[in-house]
Design a protein around this motif. Sequence first.
Motif, PDB file in Angstrom:
ATOM      1  N   UNK A   1       1.034  -1.177   0.083  1.00 34.71           N
ATOM      2  CA  UNK A   1      -0.079   0.025  -0.122  1.00 34.71           C
ATOM      3  C   UNK A   1       0.893   1.361  -0.057  1.00 34.71           C
ATOM      4  N   UNK A   2       0.401   2.265  -0.736  1.00 32.29           N
ATOM      5  CA  UNK A   2       1.337   3.343  -0.628  1.00 32.29           C
ATOM      6  C   UNK A   2       0.239   4.601  -1.014  1.00 32.29           C
ATOM      7  N   UNK A   3       0.617   5.797  -0.272  1.00 33.48           N
ATOM      8  CA  UNK A   3      -0.149   6.858  -0.198  1.00 33.48           C
ATOM      9  C   UNK A   3       0.541   8.184  -0.753  1.00 33.48           C
ATOM     10  N   UNK A   4      -0.235   8.624  -1.837  1.00 32.14           N
ATOM     11  CA  UNK A   4       0.563   9.852  -2.829  1.00 32.14           C
ATOM     12  C   UNK A   4      -0.168  10.834  -2.666  1.00 32.14           C
ATOM     13  N   UNK A   5       0.766  12.132  -2.183  1.00 34.70           N
ATOM     14  CA  UNK A   5       0.154  13.350  -2.096  1.00 34.70           C
ATOM     15  C   UNK A   5       0.247  14.107  -3.219  1.00 34.70           C
ATOM     16  N   UNK A   6      -1.130  14.502  -3.823  1.00 30.91           N
ATOM     17  CA  UNK A   6      -1.541  15.139  -4.899  1.00 30.91           C
ATOM     18  C   UNK A   6      -1.576  16.678  -4.821  1.00 30.91           C
ATOM     19  N   UNK A   7      -1.478  17.045  -3.648  1.00 30.67           N
ATOM     20  CA  UNK A   7      -1.725  18.439  -3.132  1.00 30.67           C
ATOM     21  C   UNK A   7      -3.178  18.619  -3.117  1.00 30.67           C
ATOM     22  N   UNK A   8      -3.924  18.691  -4.286  1.00 31.19           N
ATOM     23  CA  UNK A   8      -5.434  18.862  -3.798  1.00 31.19           C
ATOM     24  C   UNK A   8      -6.229  17.556  -4.004  1.00 31.19           C
ATOM     25  N   UNK A   9      -5.541  16.416  -3.701  1.00 29.44           N
ATOM     26  CA  UNK A   9      -6.139  15.197  -3.703  1.00 29.44           C
ATOM     27  C   UNK A   9      -5.077  14.226  -3.119  1.00 29.44           C
ATOM     28  N   UNK A  10      -5.350  13.196  -2.615  1.00 31.74           N
ATOM     29  CA  UNK A  10      -4.840  11.991  -1.934  1.00 31.74           C
ATOM     30  C   UNK A  10      -5.108  10.698  -2.516  1.00 31.74           C
ATOM     31  N   UNK A  11      -3.830  10.013  -3.223  1.00 30.45           N
ATOM     32  CA  UNK A  11      -4.333   8.668  -3.677  1.00 30.45           C
ATOM     33  C   UNK A  11      -3.728   7.697  -2.811  1.00 30.45           C
ATOM     34  N   UNK A  12      -4.659   6.511  -2.722  1.00 31.22           N
ATOM     35  CA  UNK A  12      -4.170   5.507  -2.011  1.00 31.22           C
ATOM     36  C   UNK A  12      -4.102   4.400  -2.887  1.00 31.22           C
ATOM     37  N   UNK A  13      -2.918   3.898  -3.243  1.00 29.12           N
ATOM     38  CA  UNK A  13      -2.760   2.934  -4.054  1.00 29.12           C
ATOM     39  C   UNK A  13      -2.727   1.350  -3.281  1.00 29.12           C
ATOM     40  N   UNK A  14      -3.242   0.489  -4.099  1.00 29.75           N
ATOM     41  CA  UNK A  14      -3.294  -0.864  -3.518  1.00 29.75           C
ATOM     42  C   UNK A  14      -3.139  -1.958  -4.503  1.00 29.75           C
ATOM     43  N   UNK A  15      -2.632  -1.622  -5.702  1.00 29.15           N
ATOM     44  CA  UNK A  15      -2.487  -2.672  -6.586  1.00 29.15           C
ATOM     45  C   UNK A  15      -1.318  -3.559  -6.414  1.00 29.15           C
ATOM     46  N   UNK A  16      -0.248  -3.530  -5.332  1.00 25.28           N
ATOM     47  CA  UNK A  16       0.445  -4.487  -4.808  1.00 25.28           C
ATOM     48  C   UNK A  16       0.138  -5.133  -3.660  1.00 25.28           C
ATOM     49  N   UNK A  17      -0.915  -4.625  -3.035  1.00 24.72           N
ATOM     50  CA  UNK A  17      -1.597  -5.512  -1.670  1.00 24.72           C
ATOM     51  C   UNK A  17      -1.993  -6.780  -1.991  1.00 24.72           C
ATOM     52  N   UNK A  18      -1.651  -7.657  -1.159  1.00 23.59           N
ATOM     53  CA  UNK A  18      -2.317  -8.960  -1.042  1.00 23.59           C
ATOM     54  C   UNK A  18      -3.790  -8.758  -1.052  1.00 23.59           C
ATOM     55  N   UNK A  19      -4.559  -9.976  -1.518  1.00 23.50           N
ATOM     56  CA  UNK A  19      -5.848  -9.783  -1.679  1.00 23.50           C
ATOM     57  C   UNK A  19      -6.379  -9.954  -0.356  1.00 23.50           C
ATOM     58  N   UNK A  20      -5.708 -10.603   0.753  1.00 19.23           N
ATOM     59  CA  UNK A  20      -6.339 -10.631   1.948  1.00 19.23           C
ATOM     60  C   UNK A  20      -6.454  -9.435   2.810  1.00 19.23           C
ATOM     61  N   UNK A  21      -5.426  -8.388   2.414  1.00 15.42           N
ATOM     62  CA  UNK A  21      -5.139  -7.288   3.093  1.00 15.42           C
ATOM     63  C   UNK A  21      -5.955  -6.040   2.512  1.00 15.42           C
ATOM     64  N   UNK A  22      -6.417  -6.278   1.257  1.00 11.73           N
ATOM     65  CA  UNK A  22      -6.933  -5.105   0.545  1.00 11.73           C
ATOM     66  C   UNK A  22      -8.512  -4.527   1.427  1.00 11.73           C
ATOM     67  N   UNK A  23      -8.991  -5.175   2.006  1.00 14.23           N
ATOM     68  CA  UNK A  23     -10.321  -4.945   2.976  1.00 14.23           C
ATOM     69  C   UNK A  23      -9.552  -3.722   3.949  1.00 14.23           C
ATOM     70  N   UNK A  24      -8.226  -4.079   4.376  1.00  9.62           N
ATOM     71  CA  UNK A  24      -7.905  -3.287   5.510  1.00  9.62           C
ATOM     72  C   UNK A  24      -7.611  -1.732   4.794  1.00  9.62           C
ATOM     73  N   UNK A  25      -7.033  -1.952   3.554  1.00 10.19           N
ATOM     74  CA  UNK A  25      -7.064  -0.584   3.010  1.00 10.19           C
ATOM     75  C   UNK A  25      -8.387   0.091   2.843  1.00 10.19           C
ATOM     76  N   UNK A  26      -9.328  -0.294   2.269  1.00 10.03           N
ATOM     77  CA  UNK A  26     -10.766   0.219   2.156  1.00 10.03           C
ATOM     78  C   UNK A  26     -11.136   0.807   3.860  1.00 10.03           C
TER      79      UNK A  26
END
Length: 294
Positions: free
Chosen positions: A134-159
């Motif tokens: 998981x990674x959190x990207x600062x776009x100044x006027x928005x925030x992106x939370x990337x989960x492409x590389x997160x294991x299937x079992x951990x994706x609910x934790x990101x959401x």
Amino acid sequence: MATFAVPPPQTRDWRELPDAKTIDTGTKRLVVFLDYDGTLTPIVEASDAAVLTAPMRASIARLARHAPVAVVSGRAREKVREFVAVENLYYAGSHGFDIDGPGGLRKQVKTSAVPILRAARSQLEVWLRDVAGASVEDNVFSVSIHWRGVAEADRPRVAGAVDAVLALAPFRTTLRKFSGKCVFELRPSAAWNKGEAALYLLDMVRKAEGGAHDWFDGVQPIYVGDDVTDEDAFKALAPFGAVGVLVAPADESERPARTHATHRLRDVDDVRAFLDALAARAEAPPATGDASTT
């Protein structure tokens, strides 16, 4: 007064869209809008690795010599400008909340939300620091939370972390969550998106060219993008007779079947070929009738 084409009464199945390389733009003045990730560069797991290739940069610069070109991205405006590195373009970052362009153009929407977004980003970084991939990207006027590389079992934790942040004050009333390709986005709660940004930029091009409202009759807007966030732009530009180009391979599985786009390209290589074709058309001498003899 401008006359507008009637947009399709409903969305279409993107798998049935015609190839954009078959379009004939006629003699109209082109105004071209381009998404970045997944359109000008392939989608990659590490967001900072989405670097524009030299050939794609050359294709964009070639087209920009003949037509106004805008890059409309979810990334921070400064970052996408750094990645593209072509002068005299319009750059709209953070899904259009932060815009600059030729002639000193600057527009920022909902600047009051920037410190709140910064606080939300900091909280998410704490809550997601032990979620591998998981990674959190600062776009100044928005925030992106990337989960492409997160294991299937951990994706609910990101959401769950994203939803938990939005349940807190002041985030609850000032930010909204959006979903893209393996990413969640937090943006200011405002009636603004890539579609509103594209309409604003289209009008700024009109003003820069000294056009009256009938100027719209002589232009052909083209918007190229791959994500669900680009649907707002496809839809917003449709009344202007725009060509909405969805970038999606035949085996695309990360987006809904329905789209407001009118045409399709398969991948980044197709996009480059399409931009080169538009530039070649603009470079061609105007057609003339048969030469007369005396």
